[in-house]
Design an enzyme around this catalytic site. Structure first.
Site, PDB file in Angstrom:
ATOM      1  N   GLY A  19       0.819  -1.210   0.000  1.00 11.00           N
ATOM      2  CA  GLY A  19       0.000   0.000   0.000  1.00 11.00           C
ATOM      3  C   GLY A  19       0.846   1.250   0.000  1.00 11.00           C
ATOM      4  O   GLY A  19       0.581   2.202   0.734  1.00 11.00           O
ATOM      5  N   ASN A  21       1.524   3.506  -2.442  1.00 12.22           N
ATOM      6  CA  ASN A  21       1.301   4.609  -3.381  1.00 12.22           C
ATOM      7  C   ASN A  21       0.584   5.814  -2.760  1.00 12.22           C
ATOM      8  O   ASN A  21       0.502   6.865  -3.388  1.00 12.22           O
ATOM      9  CB  ASN A  21       0.506   4.128  -4.605  1.00 12.22           C
ATOM     10  CG  ASN A  21      -0.866   3.601  -4.236  1.00 12.22           C
ATOM     11  OD1 ASN A  21      -0.997   2.465  -3.798  1.00 12.22           O
ATOM     12  ND2 ASN A  21      -1.900   4.419  -4.395  1.00 12.22           N
ATOM     13  N   SER A 148      -4.026  -0.334  14.100  1.00 15.73           N
ATOM     14  CA  SER A 148      -4.810   0.896  14.293  1.00 15.73           C
ATOM     15  C   SER A 148      -5.168   1.017  15.769  1.00 15.73           C
ATOM     16  O   SER A 148      -5.130   0.025  16.517  1.00 15.73           O
ATOM     17  CB  SER A 148      -6.088   0.812  13.456  1.00 15.73           C
ATOM     18  OG  SER A 148      -7.083   1.691  13.942  1.00 15.73           O
ATOM     19  N   TYR A 173     -13.683  -4.432  11.174  1.00 13.46           N
ATOM     20  CA  TYR A 173     -12.438  -3.663  11.033  1.00 13.46           C
ATOM     21  C   TYR A 173     -11.601  -3.765  12.314  1.00 13.46           C
ATOM     22  O   TYR A 173     -10.397  -4.033  12.263  1.00 13.46           O
ATOM     23  CB  TYR A 173     -12.756  -2.203  10.723  1.00 13.46           C
ATOM     24  CG  TYR A 173     -11.530  -1.325  10.609  1.00 13.46           C
ATOM     25  CD1 TYR A 173     -10.573  -1.558   9.633  1.00 13.46           C
ATOM     26  CD2 TYR A 173     -11.320  -0.264  11.493  1.00 13.46           C
ATOM     27  CE1 TYR A 173      -9.443  -0.754   9.526  1.00 13.46           C
ATOM     28  CE2 TYR A 173     -10.206   0.551  11.393  1.00 13.46           C
ATOM     29  CZ  TYR A 173      -9.263   0.298  10.405  1.00 13.46           C
ATOM     30  OH  TYR A 173      -8.138   1.090  10.302  1.00 13.46           O
TER      31      TYR A 173
END
Length: 300
Positions: A19, A21, A148, A173
Site C-alpha cells: 500500500g 502509493n 490501528s 475492522y
C-alpha cells in the site's frame, strides 16, 4: 520519545512496503528514499503507483524505487507476487505490512473470505511467511505490521470470524486490526523460539488523514460518517506524522521485537512505544488465531 536523529542512513538496505502509493505508505517510502534505501513500493493499482513514483522522483532522493503490483484481496496473487520478489531480489531487510481497508460494506475476497479479515490480516500473514526466508538471511531484519488504535476495542468473533451470521463493518475492522497485533506478537514469539535474526514489531498511526476515510464514505454512501469526519477534522494529524511510528519500528536501532510504536497521545503526536491491545496478550488466543489463519492459507 523517539529521537529520529538516531536513524542512520539506509543505503544498501531493502524495504518492501504494501500500500505504498498513498497515505502512510507513500510517506514512509519518501522518508526511506531520502535516506538512501531501496524501496519496493507495492500497489494494487499500477497507474496510481506510477503517479506516486513520478511524484517521488522529483525530489531526486538517493534511494532507489521499484514498483510492483500486489492485490492483497487474492491470496493466489500474493503467492505469485512473493515468487517474483524472491527471484528479483537477493535479500530483504524490512517488510512493512502497511496496506489496509476500512469498514466497507460486506465484501468477499477472491477466496470467499470477509474482505477486511482477508486483506488486513490474512494476506499480510501469508506474505510475511512467504518472504520470511529472505528476511532471515539478514541481521536485524524486521517485519513491521501496521495496526490501528481500534485494536483496543477489537474482539475476535470466534463463532463468526467471517461475519457470515451478522456483519458489522466497524466490528470487523476492529477485529482485523486486533488480529494484526495478535499476529505480530505471535510471530515474534516464534522467531525468538528459533533464535532468528528477524524480529516482529507493530505500529499504529493514531488519527491520520489518509485515503481510508474518503474511501469508506464513498463505499458506504454514508453522510453520517462524512459529517463525523468533518467534526473530527481538528483531531486528525497528517499522513506524514501518522507514518512516523512505522518508520520508527522499521529503522530505530533501539527498537526491539514485540514492541509497538504509536503517537504520544495515542491519537496524535510524535511516536513512542505504546501498549499492545490487552486482548492480544493471551497466548492461547494468539495460537488459536494463528492455527485458524494457517489453515486458511495452507492450500494456496
Amino acid at each position: 520519545m523517539v529521537r529520529f536523529n538516531e536513524i542512520k542512513m539506509q543505503e544498501g538496505r531493502v524495504f518492501l512496503i504494501t500500500g505504498a502509493n498513498s497515505g502512510l505508505g507513500y510517506e514512509t517510502s519518501k522518508f526511506l528514499l531520502e535516506r538512501g534505501a531501496t524501496v519496493i513500493m507495492c500497489s494494487r493499482d499500477l497507474l496510481k503507483g506510477e503517479k506516486a513514483i513520478q511524484s517521488l522522483l522529483k525530489f531526486n532522493f538517493p534511494g532507489k524505487i521499484e514498483l510492483v503490483e500486489l492485490n492483497l484481496s487474492d491470496l493466489k496473487n500474493v503467492k505469485k507476487f512473493s515468487k517474483y520478489i524472491k527471484n528479483r531480489f537477493q535479500s530483504l531487510d524490512v517488510l512493512i505490512n502497511n496496506a489496509g481497508i476500512m469498514a466497507p460494506p460486506k465484501t468477499l475476497s477472491k477466496q470467499g473470505l470477509e474482505i477486511q479479515f482477508a486483506v488486513n490480516h490474512l494476506a499480510h500473514m501469508f506474505l510475511t511467511m512467504e518472504l520470511l526466508p529472505m528476511l532471515e538471511e539478514k541481521n536485524n531484519s524486521r517485519v513491521v505490521t501496521v495496526t490501528s488504535g481500534v485494536q483496543y476495542f477489537g474482539k475476535i468473533q470466534w463463532d463468526d470470524l467471517q461475519g457470515n451470521i451478522k456483519y458489522d463493518r466497524w466490528k470487523s475492522y476492529a477485529q482485523s486490526k486486533l488480529a494484526n497485533v495478535m499476529f505480530g506478537l505471535e510471530l515474534n514469539s516464534k522467531l525468538i523460539e528459533r533464535h532468528s535474526k528477524t524480529s516482529s514489531l507493530l505500529a499504529h498511526p493514531g488519527f491520520a488523514r489518509t485515503n481510508l476515510q474518503r474511501k469508506s464514505v464513498q463505499a458506504n454512501q454514508s453522510w453520517q460518517e462524512e459529517l463525523a469526519y468533518k467534526l473530527m477534522a481538528p483531531m486528525f494529524q497528517s499522513a506524514e506524522m501518522g507514518a512516523l511510528p512505522q518508520i520508527a519500528a522499521a529503522t530505530l536501532s533501539s527498537a526491539k521485537g514485540g514492541e509497538q510504536y504509536g503517537p504520544r497521545f495515542n491519537f496524535r503526536g510524535s511516536p513512542k512505544i505504546c501498549r499492545n491491545a490487552p486482548n492480544a496478550l493471551n497466548n492461547n488466543s494468539r495460537k488459536r488465531l494463528w492455527a485458524i489463519s494457517e489453515k486458511l492459507i495452507k492450500d494456496i
